[in-house]
Design a protein around this motif. Structure first.
Motif, PDB file in Angstrom:
ATOM      1  N   ALA A  24       0.851  -1.190   0.000  1.00 24.28           N
ATOM      2  CA  ALA A  24       0.000   0.000   0.000  1.00 24.28           C
ATOM      3  C   ALA A  24       0.886   1.238   0.000  1.00 24.28           C
ATOM      4  O   ALA A  24       1.955   1.260   0.605  1.00 24.28           O
ATOM      5  CB  ALA A  24      -0.911   0.001   1.219  1.00 24.28           C
ATOM      6  N   GLU A  29      -1.973   7.691   0.748  1.00 24.03           N
ATOM      7  CA  GLU A  29      -2.794   8.526  -0.133  1.00 24.03           C
ATOM      8  C   GLU A  29      -2.078   9.815  -0.513  1.00 24.03           C
ATOM      9  O   GLU A  29      -2.114  10.251  -1.661  1.00 24.03           O
ATOM     10  CB  GLU A  29      -4.114   8.842   0.580  1.00 24.03           C
ATOM     11  CG  GLU A  29      -5.160   9.499  -0.299  1.00 24.03           C
ATOM     12  CD  GLU A  29      -5.916   8.496  -1.157  1.00 24.03           C
ATOM     13  OE1 GLU A  29      -6.658   8.941  -2.035  1.00 24.03           O
ATOM     14  OE2 GLU A  29      -5.750   7.283  -0.933  1.00 24.03           O
ATOM     15  N   GLN A  87      -5.270   9.756 -10.095  1.00 27.27           N
ATOM     16  CA  GLN A  87      -5.484   8.859  -8.953  1.00 27.27           C
ATOM     17  C   GLN A  87      -6.951   8.434  -8.944  1.00 27.27           C
ATOM     18  O   GLN A  87      -7.857   9.261  -8.973  1.00 27.27           O
ATOM     19  CB  GLN A  87      -5.130   9.584  -7.657  1.00 27.27           C
ATOM     20  CG  GLN A  87      -5.238   8.738  -6.406  1.00 27.27           C
ATOM     21  CD  GLN A  87      -4.904   9.557  -5.162  1.00 27.27           C
ATOM     22  OE1 GLN A  87      -4.519  10.710  -5.257  1.00 27.27           O
ATOM     23  NE2 GLN A  87      -5.048   8.949  -4.013  1.00 27.27           N
ATOM     24  N   GLY A 147      -7.634   4.680  -5.006  1.00 22.89           N
ATOM     25  CA  GLY A 147      -6.457   4.233  -4.291  1.00 22.89           C
ATOM     26  C   GLY A 147      -5.317   3.722  -5.152  1.00 22.89           C
ATOM     27  O   GLY A 147      -4.372   3.127  -4.624  1.00 22.89           O
ATOM     28  N   HIS A 148      -5.388   3.927  -6.467  1.00 19.28           N
ATOM     29  CA  HIS A 148      -4.263   3.541  -7.317  1.00 19.28           C
ATOM     30  C   HIS A 148      -4.073   4.584  -8.410  1.00 19.28           C
ATOM     31  O   HIS A 148      -4.928   5.459  -8.619  1.00 19.28           O
ATOM     32  CB  HIS A 148      -4.467   2.151  -7.924  1.00 19.28           C
ATOM     33  CG  HIS A 148      -5.629   2.071  -8.871  1.00 19.28           C
ATOM     34  ND1 HIS A 148      -6.894   1.737  -8.465  1.00 19.28           N
ATOM     35  CD2 HIS A 148      -5.704   2.285 -10.212  1.00 19.28           C
ATOM     36  CE1 HIS A 148      -7.711   1.739  -9.507  1.00 19.28           C
ATOM     37  NE2 HIS A 148      -7.014   2.074 -10.577  1.00 19.28           N
TER      38      HIS A 148
END
Length: 449
Positions: free
Chosen positions: A368, A371, A392, A395-396
């Motif tokens: 992870a 952010e 973005q 979350g990716h």
């Protein structure tokens, strides 16, 4: 006398026992050529300072079926850069140029932004230049100077000296400095300063000279496509310093031997030792890993062994040279199919020739990414005619290029990957730690939004 001969033989036994059997490369080369659609290739291996393997495979021309020999000339693409660098560095050793002075000191009538660049920046790919490829163009000696003087100011895309970004154009400009200071056309200056001292009698930039010797034609091919000869033969003399040299496995071995022996060959100092030293030292960090660019070579740690290498990929040809100075070893490959380097053969040859350590396991990709970090990567990056947007989503990251979007996944280290054409990229911070660049496909793009 018999006793003396016996003692000499016994002393030689340990050295003989340490020489690997490189004949295994024969079958590997033939399979790799078949798998990649490569019509012809020549390979040389240097072990403990001696050429121990020099063989040719396949044909130089699929139409005539002429056989390749170790003396057959191939165009070597960007592997050319080490020779341009060596020639320029002889001027440095003579005190005729300074690596850190603006090149306008040596070349008149340059565009202002080009003239402020230095040879150190040009030779280490830190001049901030966009890139240009080789193709079809003029064939006369004046083309190099005309092309450089016609460059637009926006070709300097990044702050000079700030970051590594591969640019063949930088080597074209360095070649013009060599031409201007030496008072000779680029091709003749390199021949006088590098090829002639090394006894590389057939190596040349000039196609009309190359064709007077056995030379390989350019081809396209693949595992699923029968190799075909490409016409017309690509040439543009304004691009010669960055990737257009003709040479053979046999003559490239002479350069490699001299490099491994600090400029000595056949008992003579044929290149200044200071030139070899400058080409051995890392000068620019390549984003995303531990590799550095020297001058005309990439410095790496290959499983515990320091190596210097450069590959070449251009229309119809491929090449790769790997040097291991501390072990006095080298592997050289030239081929006549676009981008083919027979990398599996090179890797096996290196495993035989070098004391490589075990393969280190890849570190796991980050599970992870915070952010806030992802947000710092987003933006629009531009350079070299490319424009890439990083956004973005859920979350990716998503990379958008030429109207198509590709989800990006974290990779080991600091890299990201996608399934698109730009499969591997790295975000690069500036001096203040903020993300300023995107490094992709050897080039570095500036964050503009």
């Amino acid at each position: 006398m018999r006793l003396i001969l016996l003692l000499a033989f016994l002393r030689a036994l340990p050295a003989l026992a340490q020489t690997p059997d490189f004949s295994i490369l024969d079958g590997l080369a033939q399979r790799a050529m078949q798998d990649s659609g490569t019509p012809g290739a020549a390979i040389a291996v240097i072990h403990h300072g001696q050429v121990v393997y020099e063989k040719a495979f396949g044909v130089s021309d699929v139409e005539t079926q002429a056989r390749v020999t170790p003396q057959t000339l191939f165009r070597i693409g960007s592997t050319t850069k080490m020779f341009t660098a060596a020639a320029v560095l002889t001027l440095v050793e003579e005190g005729r140029v300074d690596l850190d002075k603006p090149i306008a000191t040596y070349v008149p009538a340059l565009p202002a932004k080009i003239g402020t660049l230095t040879l150190r920046q040009l030779l280490s790919h830190t001049a901030g230049l966009g890139d240009r490829g080789s193709g079809h163009g003029r064939h006369d000696d004046s083309a190099l100077g005309d092309a450089i003087r016609a460059l637009p100011p926006e070709i300097v895309e990044l702050d000079p000296g700030a970051v590594y970004s591969y640019s063949s154009l930088g080597y074209w400009i360095a070649g013009l400095v060599l031409e201007s200071v030496s008072g000779k056309p680029f091709a003749d200056a390199v021949a006088e300063r590098v090829f002639q001292p090394l006894g590389m009698t057939r190596t040349t930039f000039r196609p009309l000279t190359a064709m007077t010797y056995p030379f390989a034609q350019q081809h396209e091919g693949s595992a699923k496509q029968v190799p075909r000869l490409l016409r017309p033969f690509a040439d543009d003399s304004s691009t010669w310093p960055g990737g257009s040299l003709f040479s053979s496995a046999h003559e490239l071995s002479r350069f490699a031997l001299a490099f491994l022996q600090q400029g000595k060959l056949d008992g003579k100092q044929v290149l200044p030792a200071a030139v070899i030293a400058a080409m051995t030292q890392p000068h620019a960090a390549i984003p995303g890993g531990s590799e550095h660019y020297t001058y005309g070579l990439v410095a790496s740690d290959d499983r515990g062994v320091f190596t210097l290498s450069h590959g070449g990929a251009r229309v119809g040809f491929g090449s790769l040279i790997v040097l291991a100075p501390q072990q006095q070893a080298a592997v050289l490959v030239v081929t006549n199919r676009s981008g083919s380097t027979l990398s599996s053969v090179v890797q096996k040859a290196l495993e035989l020739a070098l004391p490589l350590g075990p393969e280190e396991p890849q570190p796991p990709a980050p599970s992870a990414i915070p952010e806030e970090t992802l947000k710092s990567y987003t933006g629009t990056y531009a350079g070299g005619g490319w424009r890439i947007a990083i956004t973005q989503e859920a979350g990716h990251l998503v990379l958008t290029f030429e109207g198509k979007s590709y989800p990006a996944q974290p990779a080991p280290g600091v890299r990201f990957t996608t399934e698109g054409p730009l499969s591997d990229f790295v975000f690069v911070p500036g001096p203040d730690g903020a993300i300023r660049y995107l490094h992709v496909e050897l080039r570095t793009l500036r964050k503009i939004l």
